[in-house]
Motif scaffolding. Structure first.
Motif, PDB file in Angstrom:
ATOM      1  N   SER A   1      -4.112  -4.224  -5.272  1.00 15.66           N
ATOM      2  CA  SER A   1      -3.526  -2.891  -5.426  1.00 15.66           C
ATOM      3  C   SER A   1      -2.018  -2.912  -5.638  1.00 15.66           C
ATOM      4  N   ALA A   2      -1.487  -4.075  -6.021  1.00 13.79           N
ATOM      5  CA  ALA A   2      -0.069  -4.218  -6.371  1.00 13.79           C
ATOM      6  C   ALA A   2       0.862  -3.806  -5.235  1.00 13.79           C
ATOM      7  N   LEU A   3       0.450  -4.052  -4.001  1.00 12.59           N
ATOM      8  CA  LEU A   3       1.242  -3.650  -2.842  1.00 12.59           C
ATOM      9  C   LEU A   3       2.261  -4.736  -2.478  1.00 12.59           C
ATOM     10  N   THR A   4       3.493  -4.310  -2.274  1.00 11.95           N
ATOM     11  CA  THR A   4       4.536  -5.225  -1.811  1.00 11.95           C
ATOM     12  C   THR A   4       4.778  -5.081  -0.314  1.00 11.95           C
ATOM     13  N   GLU A   5       4.180  -4.065   0.289  1.00  8.50           N
ATOM     14  CA  GLU A   5       4.258  -3.877   1.740  1.00  8.50           C
ATOM     15  C   GLU A   5       3.059  -3.070   2.196  1.00  8.50           C
ATOM     16  N   LEU A   6       2.779  -3.107   3.481  1.00 12.26           N
ATOM     17  CA  LEU A   6       1.656  -2.371   4.042  1.00 12.26           C
ATOM     18  C   LEU A   6       1.944  -0.874   3.949  1.00 12.26           C
ATOM     19  N   PRO A   7       1.014  -0.073   3.392  1.00 11.71           N
ATOM     20  CA  PRO A   7       1.294   1.352   3.186  1.00 11.71           C
ATOM     21  C   PRO A   7       0.968   2.253   4.379  1.00 11.71           C
ATOM     22  N   PHE A   8       0.873   1.681   5.561  1.00  7.06           N
ATOM     23  CA  PHE A   8       0.619   2.498   6.747  1.00  7.06           C
ATOM     24  C   PHE A   8       1.070   1.736   7.985  1.00  7.06           C
ATOM     25  N   GLU A   9       1.274   2.480   9.063  1.00  7.89           N
ATOM     26  CA  GLU A   9       1.560   1.891  10.366  1.00  7.89           C
ATOM     27  C   GLU A   9       0.254   1.752  11.143  1.00  7.89           C
ATOM     28  N   ALA A  10       0.222   0.839  12.072  1.00  6.09           N
ATOM     29  CA  ALA A  10      -0.994   0.637  12.865  1.00  6.09           C
ATOM     30  C   ALA A  10      -1.438   1.932  13.539  1.00  6.09           C
ATOM     31  N   ALA A  11      -0.485   2.730  13.988  1.00  5.96           N
ATOM     32  CA  ALA A  11      -0.821   3.976  14.679  1.00  5.96           C
ATOM     33  C   ALA A  11      -1.441   5.015  13.745  1.00  5.96           C
TER      34      ALA A  11
ATOM     35  N   GLU B   1      -4.315  17.484   5.727  1.00  7.31           N
ATOM     36  CA  GLU B   1      -4.053  16.564   6.834  1.00  7.31           C
ATOM     37  C   GLU B   1      -5.312  16.183   7.602  1.00  7.31           C
ATOM     38  N   ASP B   2      -6.199  17.149   7.858  1.00  8.91           N
ATOM     39  CA  ASP B   2      -7.366  16.874   8.709  1.00  8.91           C
ATOM     40  C   ASP B   2      -8.688  16.928   7.954  1.00  8.91           C
ATOM     41  N   GLY B   3      -8.654  17.003   6.632  1.00 10.51           N
ATOM     42  CA  GLY B   3      -9.883  17.222   5.885  1.00 10.51           C
ATOM     43  C   GLY B   3     -10.756  16.006   5.678  1.00 10.51           C
ATOM     44  N   PHE B   4     -10.230  14.795   5.977  1.00  6.72           N
ATOM     45  CA  PHE B   4     -10.991  13.587   5.670  1.00  6.72           C
ATOM     46  C   PHE B   4     -11.040  12.616   6.846  1.00  6.72           C
ATOM     47  N   THR B   5     -10.855  13.112   8.048  1.00  5.90           N
ATOM     48  CA  THR B   5     -10.874  12.235   9.215  1.00  5.90           C
ATOM     49  C   THR B   5     -12.274  11.723   9.544  1.00  5.90           C
ATOM     50  N   HIS B   6     -13.314  12.273   8.906  1.00  7.51           N
ATOM     51  CA  HIS B   6     -14.685  11.799   9.140  1.00  7.51           C
ATOM     52  C   HIS B   6     -15.017  10.574   8.305  1.00  7.51           C
ATOM     53  N   ILE B   7     -14.211  10.270   7.301  1.00  9.47           N
ATOM     54  CA  ILE B   7     -14.496   9.152   6.414  1.00  9.47           C
ATOM     55  C   ILE B   7     -14.328   7.835   7.163  1.00  9.47           C
ATOM     56  N   ARG B   8     -15.309   6.950   7.037  1.00  9.53           N
ATOM     57  CA  ARG B   8     -15.284   5.678   7.757  1.00  9.53           C
ATOM     58  C   ARG B   8     -14.946   4.484   6.859  1.00  9.53           C
ATOM     59  N   SER B   9     -15.113   4.625   5.543  1.00 10.60           N
ATOM     60  CA  SER B   9     -14.841   3.517   4.637  1.00 10.60           C
ATOM     61  C   SER B   9     -14.159   4.042   3.379  1.00 10.60           C
ATOM     62  N   VAL B  10     -13.049   3.412   3.003  1.00  5.08           N
ATOM     63  CA  VAL B  10     -12.306   3.814   1.805  1.00  5.08           C
ATOM     64  C   VAL B  10     -12.072   2.584   0.934  1.00  5.08           C
ATOM     65  N   ASN B  11     -12.455   2.696  -0.322  1.00  5.95           N
ATOM     66  CA  ASN B  11     -12.297   1.597  -1.275  1.00  5.95           C
ATOM     67  C   ASN B  11     -11.271   1.991  -2.329  1.00  5.95           C
ATOM     68  N   LEU B  12     -10.096   1.374  -2.265  1.00  3.72           N
ATOM     69  CA  LEU B  12      -9.022   1.621  -3.232  1.00  3.72           C
ATOM     70  C   LEU B  12      -8.730   0.366  -4.044  1.00  3.72           C
ATOM     71  N   ARG B  13      -9.699  -0.508  -4.128  1.00  6.79           N
ATOM     72  CA  ARG B  13      -9.530  -1.784  -4.839  1.00  6.79           C
ATOM     73  C   ARG B  13      -9.076  -1.535  -6.282  1.00  6.79           C
ATOM     74  N   GLY B  14      -8.041  -2.274  -6.680  1.00  8.50           N
ATOM     75  CA  GLY B  14      -7.537  -2.135  -8.044  1.00  8.50           C
ATOM     76  C   GLY B  14      -6.582  -0.980  -8.245  1.00  8.50           C
ATOM     77  N   LEU B  15      -6.147  -0.355  -7.159  1.00  5.56           N
ATOM     78  CA  LEU B  15      -5.238   0.790  -7.236  1.00  5.56           C
ATOM     79  C   LEU B  15      -3.904   0.389  -7.862  1.00  5.56           C
ATOM     80  N   ARG B  16      -3.318   1.326  -8.628  1.00  8.39           N
ATOM     81  CA  ARG B  16      -2.008   1.074  -9.233  1.00  8.39           C
ATOM     82  C   ARG B  16      -1.068   2.259  -9.028  1.00  8.39           C
ATOM     83  N   ALA B  17      -1.242   2.973  -7.948  1.00  4.71           N
ATOM     84  CA  ALA B  17      -0.423   4.152  -7.662  1.00  4.71           C
ATOM     85  C   ALA B  17       0.888   3.743  -6.989  1.00  4.71           C
ATOM     86  N   PRO B  18       1.928   4.583  -7.077  1.00  4.90           N
ATOM     87  CA  PRO B  18       3.193   4.296  -6.384  1.00  4.90           C
ATOM     88  C   PRO B  18       2.981   4.179  -4.880  1.00  4.90           C
ATOM     89  N   LEU B  19       3.783   3.344  -4.243  1.00  2.00           N
ATOM     90  CA  LEU B  19       3.635   3.074  -2.815  1.00  2.00           C
ATOM     91  C   LEU B  19       3.704   4.350  -1.979  1.00  2.00           C
TER      92      LEU B  19
END
Length: 359
Positions: A244-254, A205-223
């Motif tokens: 990334s074959a997304l049919t909806e946003l995979p996160f909430e703004a919060a 849960e808290d192991g990657f909160t320092h990451i500032r940029s994430v590139n998932l371009r071309g992802l094909r994982a389940p929503l």
């Protein structure tokens, strides 16, 4: 023959465990095994009646096996009198555990670079946590977190044997995040790149909160996997989910309150709500299936670029056309706008040009 022995020091060799015979020496006041490799403590030593041995005992606690040291520490904490320097005991134990954590996480980093970062890691830990109990609990929690991460990544690697590089990158990024977590300076712009995979691992849960940029371009994982994975990066500034074959946003703004740049281009999602993304500066929906104006985009005060090129949008809201600021950040090239919208957009752009004195 040694029943009168009062002091014993041995500076060479390896002892698997402390001989029980030593516990029976009635006059022994000093037992110095500091320079020996000593892995286990006998169970008998963890029973009442050996206080004299404890008071005179010196060991290199960094070499004692984890389970044996934990049992000894809990035993000593429960005693009414002070028998051992617990601060020294736990400091040596933590030093060894932190080195083990580093070694298990970063096997392919150059030795010189690794030594510097490892030293910084240890210093950050000991500065952040004070006192034996706090340090003991912190290093135990850290070890358990690493074990959970490694177990999850190992399961994932077995399903995806070609993704060994991704496994090592995730392990390295987790380790690098410990420095800022302990109040020290970490990587200047930590990134996670090139994760165009069809399956995603479970992260702590808290192991990657320092990451500032994430590139998932071309992802094909389940929503569902994408949703859980993305939420692990709660402080991310830039997120690339293009194609990334997304049919909806995979996160909430919060979930990602610091998000500034979001790329959802070339995804088949048909609608989008960004009303809670108050820090958003750039939004890319080019080539997406979005059919209507992204809800809330007109109220984002920091939005400086909105790419709608070649999306499925055919109309723009009147309130958007009335905002000069929004017209200046829009890219609508390739949109099949309906006739009324095209006419109103042309008029609005002429208005902006007049106001700004443009030819």
């Amino acid at each position: 023959a040694m029943s009168q022995l009062q002091r014993l020091k041995n500076s060479k060799g390896i002892l698997e465990t402390l001989p029980n015979a030593v516990l029976g020496l009635p006059h022994l006041e000093r037992l110095d095994l500091k320079d020996m490799v000593h892995r286990l403590l006998p169970d008998e030593l963890l029973n009442p009646g050996h206080e004299r041995v404890w008071r005179g005992l010196s060991l290199n606690w960094s070499l004692v096996e984890r389970d044996s040291l934990r049992a000894a520490y809990e035993f000593l904490r429960a005693q009414p009198e002070h028998l051992v320097d617990e601060e020294e005991m736990i400091r040596e134990y933590c030093h060894a555990e932190l080195d083990r954590i580093s070694a298990q996480t970063r096997p392919f980093v150059s030795l010189a670079l690794d030594f510097d970062r490892q030293s910084a890691f240890r210093s950050a830990f000991f500065n952040h946590f004070t006192g034996a109990r706090a340090r003991f609990q912190a290093v135990e929690a850290l070890r358990q977190e690493q074990a959970a991460l490694n177990a999850s990544l190992e399961v994932w690697r077995r399903r995806n044997p070609s993704h060994e590089r991704v496994v090592e990158e995730l392990r390295t990024r987790w380790w690098e995040g410990l420095l800022p977590r302990f109040g020290a300076r970490g990587s200047t712009a930590p990134e996670l790149t090139d994760l165009s995979v069809a399956d995603l691992p479970i992260l702590p849960e808290d192991g990657f909160t320092h990451i500032r940029s994430v590139n998932l371009r071309g992802l094909r994982a389940p929503l569902a996997q994408v949703r859980e994975f993305v939420r692990s990066f709660g402080q991310v500034r830039s997120l690339d989910l293009n194609d990334s074959a997304l049919t909806e946003l995979p996160f909430e703004a919060a979930d990602l309150p610091m998000l500034e740049n979001l790329d959802l281009g070339k995804n088949p999602l048909v609608a989008l709500d960004v009303s809670g993304m108050h820090r958003l500066k750039a939004l890319d929906l080019s080539g997406s299936g979005v059919r209507s104006w992204p809800k809330g985009a007109g109220q984002l005060a920091q939005l400086g670029y909105l790419d709608l090129r070649d999306s499925a949008i055919t109309a723009l809201p009147a309130e958007v056309l009335a905002q000069d600021r929004m017209l200046l950040v829009l890219n609508v090239h390739g949109l099949a706008l309906d006739a009324p919208t095209l006419r109103e957009l042309t008029q609005a752009m002429s208005r902006v040009e007049r106001v700004r004195g443009l030819p």
